[in-house]
Write an enzyme that holds these catalytic residues in place. Sequence first.
Site, PDB file in Angstrom:
ATOM      1  N   ASP A   1       4.153   9.718 -34.410  1.00 11.35           N
ATOM      2  CA  ASP A   1       4.637   9.937 -35.770  1.00 11.35           C
ATOM      3  C   ASP A   1       3.865  11.050 -36.469  1.00 11.35           C
ATOM      4  OD1 ASP A   1       6.117   8.995 -38.249  1.00 11.35           O
ATOM      5  OD2 ASP A   1       4.048   8.689 -38.899  1.00 11.35           O
TER       6      ASP A   1
ATOM      7  N   GLU B   1       6.687  14.004 -33.407  1.00 10.46           N
ATOM      8  CA  GLU B   1       7.391  14.391 -34.630  1.00 10.46           C
ATOM      9  C   GLU B   1       6.478  15.346 -35.383  1.00 10.46           C
ATOM     10  OE1 GLU B   1       8.980  12.706 -38.920  1.00 10.46           O
ATOM     11  OE2 GLU B   1       7.307  11.775 -37.871  1.00 10.46           O
TER      12      GLU B   1
END
Length: 590
Positions: free
Chosen positions: A247, A284
């Site tokens: 993330d 990401e």
Amino acid sequence: MSTRFTVWAPAADRVEVVVGGTGHPMEARPSGWWEATVADAVHGTDYGFVLDGSDEVLPDPRSPWQPNGVHGQSRVYDHGRFAWTDQHWHGRPLPGSVLYEMHVGTFTPEGTFDAATDRLDHLVALGIDAVELLPVASFPGRHGWGYDGVHLWAPHEPYGGPDGLKRFVDAAHARGLAVVLDVVYNHLGPDGNRLGSFGPYFTSAHATPWGDAVNFDQEGSDEVRAFVVQNALMWLRDYHFDGLRLDAVHAITDHSATHLLEELGRAVAAESAHLGRQLFLIAESDLNDPRLVTSREAGGYGLDAQWSDDFHHALHAALTGERQGYYCDFGSLETLKKALTRVFVHDGTMSTYRGRHHGRPVNVRETPAHRFLGFLQNHDQVGNRASGDRIGALLPSPGLLKVGAALLLLAPFTPMLFMGEEWGASTPWCYFTDHRDPELARAVSEGRRREFARHGWAGEVPDPQAVDTFRRSVLDWTEPDDPYHADLLEWHRALIALRRSEPDLNDPRPAAVQVGTDESTARWLVMRRGGIGVAANLGDVPVALPAGPPGARPRLLLASDPAIHLDPGALGDSGRVAVELPAASIAIFR
């Protein structure tokens, strides 16, 4: 039977492990580690740590099991007790795969690993290759997105805890599905986070939206880096995950000569060789920096793939016409063409939204397209809207949903669907939390309202703490039986089957794309991938587009509208066959 307990607490002068209400002194070891072996501490035994004679018993920073929530004591968990049946599973390669993003708590009404397992056959029939779970590390309350996880080694108990997660992964592998886990290493949730009591897990040297940064490059950071790398390997080894989605890596601050991401990439590659299974890392990032997926030999971090927000923004804005916020630089078909052929729209160009130049170019001749994940919807792009509305609620024509799905699933990138997208789910997916700390709960609710008020939002902003906000986000599994939704589901199945049957649709090279030059009268796009052509009409008037060079005899493979047909005379005497497209439709031909 006994258990050896270890904990890193470099600043402590004395540490005890409390087992069954009895404290046991721990012996100091090098580098700030403490150790004690306790007889009769077995699987299922609760324990915690006491630092320097405090009255407070703290859970283990590496707790494998938190049955009583993030504030409760830790529990011993023996990974060797679970009877895996996936001994012959060797993983799935990321190239050629179709991913499916799933939030366990809202995928089914029950919101558990076992209930999600019961729906895996639906994903197999759809043609999915890998399931990507939103974070499952233990977080406060019963329901939430999972990005405020506190115990990074312990699967969330309301979902089913460690055994439930293993049953899910084992069942997925039995059906030929890989499983990817979303992990968060850029911050930890505030509620129940006691890592700072044990050591310098955080540093004020770097600021983040969540407060002090995770300490990856200051004094004491060696053990913090090891904490993260070993956590990643634990999910892959002990829970048999096939990959990890990292993330918001742009929020990981690390000025070390070897960045944490590079270290993580090396460790996972070594673990893959050791286990004899294909393992991969997907990042990401908001940086539009291809260094993430550039090989380590060429000076990159060597990760396997990264999300492509620019592709999403270009496709979303082209379909919906939205231009607010970060969509302000997107929307034209030329922008969508650049996303399809060059990956990043902002590749060193001016970003109006950011007020500066942003990104760097991708060498598309050397970087295979499968290293970039494409999506039309995901948890962020749906859930971070004020009311959590999916794209189907925004489009003027249901035909455009089929156009979007085809451009996603037939683009050169690795495609990912968001749960329910395959049938055009009408249920929203809102931002929801279940914080038990009253002050934190109030701050989250008020902050959400203020955020959208600043952007001029006049409608209702669902309260993240309201149980109804969570409940309305649960998928409605009766919808796939409705004719409208069943038609969309069959369309997605047909597209995935076509992608799998046509080698040209898995070619790692970029697509060739042409777009309509006058968007005021016609909005069309033709994408060619080898011998496959994809012709899309995004406008509200019919168009006739060439289906190949002069003399070609094209064959229609798939069409979103029964009125679509090939016409050898529509383009006059050019000798070219045309594909006739009604408004908001798409055709695939060879």
